[in-house]
Scaffold this motif. Structure first.
Motif: not given
Length: 91
Positions: A17-25
């Motif tokens: 439950r996380i966006s790809l952008t958040q995971f990328e950060k």
């Protein structure tokens, strides 16, 4: 978001439950992860084969039949990153 991982010759999928952008950060300190498409982030060390042409690439990985596209806008960046990491593996 789905994360496909390879554990002991077997690919598994986890839902997060996380966006790809958040995971990328969160993984920004790991340069071998590359955002090749707006919906895909790949581990460059796990790529088995790159196929395609200047209109777009398809990436193949060990232990899965899934193919991941590289967008046309990312081809030059992908080539630079892929070649740089390959040279590190050889050295």
């Amino acid at each position: 978001m789905e994360i496909t991982k390879s554990n002991n010759e077997e690919a598994t999928v986890e839902l997060k439950r996380i966006s790809l952008t958040q995971f990328e950060k969160q993984i920004a300190h790991y340069p071998h992860f590359f955002r090749c498409h707006r919906t895909y982030l790949v581990n460059m060390f796990k790529i088995e084969k790159v196929s395609g042409n200047s209109q777009g690439y398809l990436l193949s990985f060990h232990n899965t039949d899934a193919k991941v596209p590289v967008s046309r806008n990312q081809i030059e960046s992908f080539n630079n990153c892929y070649n740089q990491l390959r040279s590190l593996q050889i050295a």
